[in-house]
Structure formats: structure tokens, C-alpha cells
Design a protein around this motif. Sequence first.
Motif, mmCIF file in Angstrom:
data_model
loop_
_atom_site.group_PDB
_atom_site.id
_atom_site.type_symbol
_atom_site.label_atom_id
_atom_site.label_comp_id
_atom_site.label_asym_id
_atom_site.label_seq_id
_atom_site.Cartn_x
_atom_site.Cartn_y
_atom_site.Cartn_z
ATOM 1 N N VAL A 197 0.744 -1.189 -0.119
ATOM 2 C CA VAL A 197 -0.052 -0.023 -0.150
ATOM 3 C C VAL A 197 0.789 1.225 -0.108
ATOM 4 N N VAL A 198 1.706 1.421 0.717
ATOM 5 C CA VAL A 198 2.695 2.485 1.024
ATOM 6 C C VAL A 198 3.452 2.611 -0.216
ATOM 7 N N LEU A 203 5.874 5.514 -3.652
ATOM 8 C CA LEU A 203 6.971 5.271 -4.125
ATOM 9 C C LEU A 203 7.218 6.011 -5.642
ATOM 10 N N ARG A 204 6.224 5.760 -6.523
ATOM 11 C CA ARG A 204 6.389 6.343 -7.735
ATOM 12 C C ARG A 204 6.609 7.999 -7.692
ATOM 13 N N PHE A 209 10.098 12.721 -8.030
ATOM 14 C CA PHE A 209 10.849 14.020 -7.405
ATOM 15 C C PHE A 209 12.188 13.639 -7.400
ATOM 16 N N ILE A 210 12.600 12.485 -7.117
ATOM 17 C CA ILE A 210 14.392 12.339 -6.877
ATOM 18 C C ILE A 210 14.871 12.306 -8.226
ATOM 19 N N LEU A 247 10.131 -8.039 -2.260
ATOM 20 C CA LEU A 247 9.018 -7.116 -2.260
ATOM 21 C C LEU A 247 9.158 -5.749 -2.764
ATOM 22 N N ALA A 248 10.412 -5.058 -2.429
ATOM 23 C CA ALA A 248 10.952 -3.973 -2.763
ATOM 24 C C ALA A 248 11.129 -3.958 -4.285
ATOM 25 N N GLY A 249 11.682 -4.891 -4.941
ATOM 26 C CA GLY A 249 11.889 -5.049 -6.339
ATOM 27 C C GLY A 249 10.924 -5.216 -7.106
#
Length: 561
Positions: A197-198, A203-204, A209-210, A247-249
Amino acid sequence: MHGSEALFDVLSLLLAAVVLVPLFRRFGIPSVLAYLAAGIVLGPYTPGPVVDLEVTRPLAEFGVVFLLFSIGMELPLSRLRTMRHYILGLGLAQVAASAALILAIALYFDLGVNVALVVGFTLAFSSTATVLAILVERGEAVAHHGRIAVAVLIFQDLAVVPVLVLLPLLAGEGRHVGEALALAGGKVVLVMAAIFVVGRFLLRPAYRFIAGARNPEVFTAANLLLVLAVAWVTGEAGMSMALGAFLAGLLLADSRYRHQVEADMEPFRGLLLGLFFMTVGMSINLPFVAERLGLVLGLAAGTMAVKALVLVLLCRLMKVGWADGLRVGFLLAQGGEFAFVVFGRAAELRLLDGNLGQALVASVALSMVLTPALAALGRRLAFRLSPTERGGDPIPDSASHLADHVIIAGYGRVGRAIARLLAEHDIAFIALDMDADRVAQARAAGIPVYYGDAGRSGILRSVGINQARAAVITVNEARQAERAISCIRQTAPDLPIVARARDRAQEQVLGEIGATAVIPETVEASLQMAGSVLRQAGIDDEAVERSLKGYRNRRYGRPQE
């Protein structure tokens, strides 16, 4: 530890890797074995310099973390959904069946119910790091058998939680088993849901922004922060850090930043994963293995035989072909790195006798050392027993004597189009592809397409690479394309190589590693659209073609015939 001693340990590890990895690769031995050999040489059980295992182990764990992050980016959620019956079906069945059989064998040797439970469930797990390193090195992570193996490993990482919960309970500590497992299961569900969810909502926009800052160092720092933060969350929740990294991937698998993230993570993954295998080598107690060689060999052989048999039979029950089933069975037959943690904790809780714990650890390490050979054996058996399931007939000997032909690596949409145009101009070609169904269909139509990896020199020589007029790289997977170009360039240094790229970033990478010409799909698509717009605007065909030709000359840096 003093700074000079730590520096000496780091220098010793780097020197061993620099010397042994190229030496092993020169003789065709996987780099995994080179790292294991380096660890044995630098371990406390052999003469010579000794590296402090406790200093390197925390860093080594991050090698597995970054590897799982890379694999997660190769498996977008759409593809993962298609694998759910392998994750929840084959994965669950494999852990349950393997644990039950090993448990029964342990009870037969009077180990006691609690000890047998620990041994059975722990040995049911496989080595995520070893298996994925082999799949990535061979470009098979997204092949059918590779996806099945990854699915089983995903379930095994999830199953780590209940095993960790069971340890203190079996030692007579803590709450009731059912209550503890229910709490652990609830924690897993909540943590995974929170991550997704987070990640989906934050994330996108954060990456947008980064990336807008146009600072490569900040972008790399953000990648590291993402991997380590999610790994830390799952680790604190009692799950493996590697699962969090996976999961991060997954969260980045469908994003536009995926390829740059992969490029940033590659150096960390390779170096730290090599360090992980060195720590495995350092943990092998050679004198103990020599004294109890029969016991260690018996444990290793028994574990691998049980798990390979279970996996092959379960694959067949799930309608997986013999070829893929054999390869999955031999790939996942070893014990896993999780065993080092569990057996160590069980010894602390006095569930395991010290000698038995050392024998189990040694047998797991030995099975991991044997994994590359087992994987090669499984591949060979699969090809021999079920040649039709690997995509048709073997490459004929006559193919190596072809001359003035074109080699096409990848027979998908682009590869088929190139093959048709070559055939129209009577230019001989031979194509290689890793999709068994695609190869079988082409062979049935009489087209010279064979199952093979263009990133392996032996396969290239079998299709007459040294007599070819050109090679065309059309594969989708970025690393597979890079491996193919590197291998072709080493095998045939002067051969023209035309490669397909998805975007400008991949175009630059493929050009740097040896491609003669790289054609980015995005550029060619835009040129086709521009040509159509010009014609609709009333510009005659000759002027349009002249404009497109001039753009291509400037874009690719050479005259277009």
C-alpha cells in the motif's frame, strides 16, 4: 577489531576473489565455486591467513538482499499473479512433503520428535542465493524452469517465519504453538500489505521527485534506502530481509526507473553476493568433515535425494514437463543458508547436540558447493530424456559447418520479422531461443530455430559463429542481451553484431560492451510516426525518405545504405 586488521581482512577477500574467480571462469567453472573456494582458503580451518567471519557475515547477508531485489524487478505483479499456483501450490507441497520425509528419516534414527521437526523443516528449504546466482549467471531467471524455482523459493522465504517461531516453543519456552503461529501469520499479512500500500501510493511520486533532481548520487542513495528500509521492516517483523528486498523489487518492476535502478544496484549485488559465498566457504570445518566424512556425505546425499525426488514428482503432478521438472528438482535439492541460522539458534536453545549441529551445517554447506554440478546434471538429464520438451531436436553437427550465415539470438516478434526478410533475400540463418514452446513451433514449420543460450560459447560454436557473416541480438531480457554480445565478441572478435535496444540507456550499454550497431525501438518507432505525419502533411515520399535517412545517418553515426 583494529582498523588495520579489518583492512587486512578486506584486502585478503578482494585478493582471493580477483585471483580465483577469473581462474575458475577460464576453465568454465561457475564463479560461485570460486567464491566458495576463496572462503575455504581464508577460513579458520585451513593454514594461512584467517578472515574474521563475524566481521564479514553482516555484509555478506546484504548480497542475498540485493540479489532478491534484482529478481523482484524481473517479476512484475502481472507475471507474479500467473505464478501464484506455483508459489502457493508447488511451494507449499514441496516444503510439507520434504519436511515430512526428512522428519520420518530423523525419527527412524531416534533423534527425538522436537529435533526431528527442526531438522525436517530446516532441510526442506533451499539456498535462495545459490540458486538465483546460477539462474542469473546462465540467463535463466525468467525461463520456465527458472520461474518455477523462483516461485518455490518465494514460498520458502515466507515459511521462514513459523519455523523461527517454533524454535523456542520446541525448547519449552513461550506461549502455545497455535497462538504463536497465528500471531506470526497475522504479522506477515499486515507487513506485506503495508509495504504494497505504501509503495503503490508513495514510491512512484517519490522517485519522480528524486529523478527530477538529476543527481546520480542521490538516485543511487534512494535505491539503497528503498532496499535496506524494506529489508529492515521485514527483518524486524520476523521475516527474512531477503523477502523484503524481493517485495521492494516488485514495487519497481513496472516503473519507468527500473533499468537505471538495476544498473545502480549491479555493483553492490555482485560484490556482496560473492562475499556471502565466501562466508559459506569459511564456515566449512574441513577437519570435522574429514573425521566424520561418512556422516556428512550421508546427510548431504540424503537431503539432496529426498528433495530432488519430491520436487520432480510434484512438478509432474502439476503438469510440468519432465525437462523442467528435472531441472527444478536438481536446482533446489541443496540445503539453504537459512539452516546456518536455525541450527545455530537450536544449538543455543540446546535442542541440537553440538556434533550433530556441526554435521548438519557441514552437510548443508557441502550441498551448496555441489549445486552448480547438480544444476548442470539436471540440465543434461532433461535434455537427454526429453529432447522435445527443450524445444525440438538438438543442434545438428552440420550447423557448425555453416558459412556466410546470420545468427539470430531470440526468435520472438522481432527475430521472426528479421528471419522472414533474410529468407526473402536467400540469406541463410540459424536462430537460438530459450522458449521451448516457441522453438518447437518453429521447428514444426521447418524453420532452423534451436533451443540454446547465445550467451554460452559452446552453443555459439555449435551454430558456426566463426563462419557467420553477422549476429543479430533481439532478446527482451537486458542481461541476456549483454551476455550474448559479450560472449559473441569474445568468441568472434571481428563479427558484426546488430542489437535491439529498448531505450537510449540500453543502447549505450550494448554499444559499450561490443555491439557494432544498436537500434533503439523508441527511435525507430518515432521515425515511422514522423514519416507518416510528413506524408499526411503533403510531403512527397522521396523527401520523407531523404529526411529519415539523414536523421538515421546522424543518429547512428554511419551512412545508411
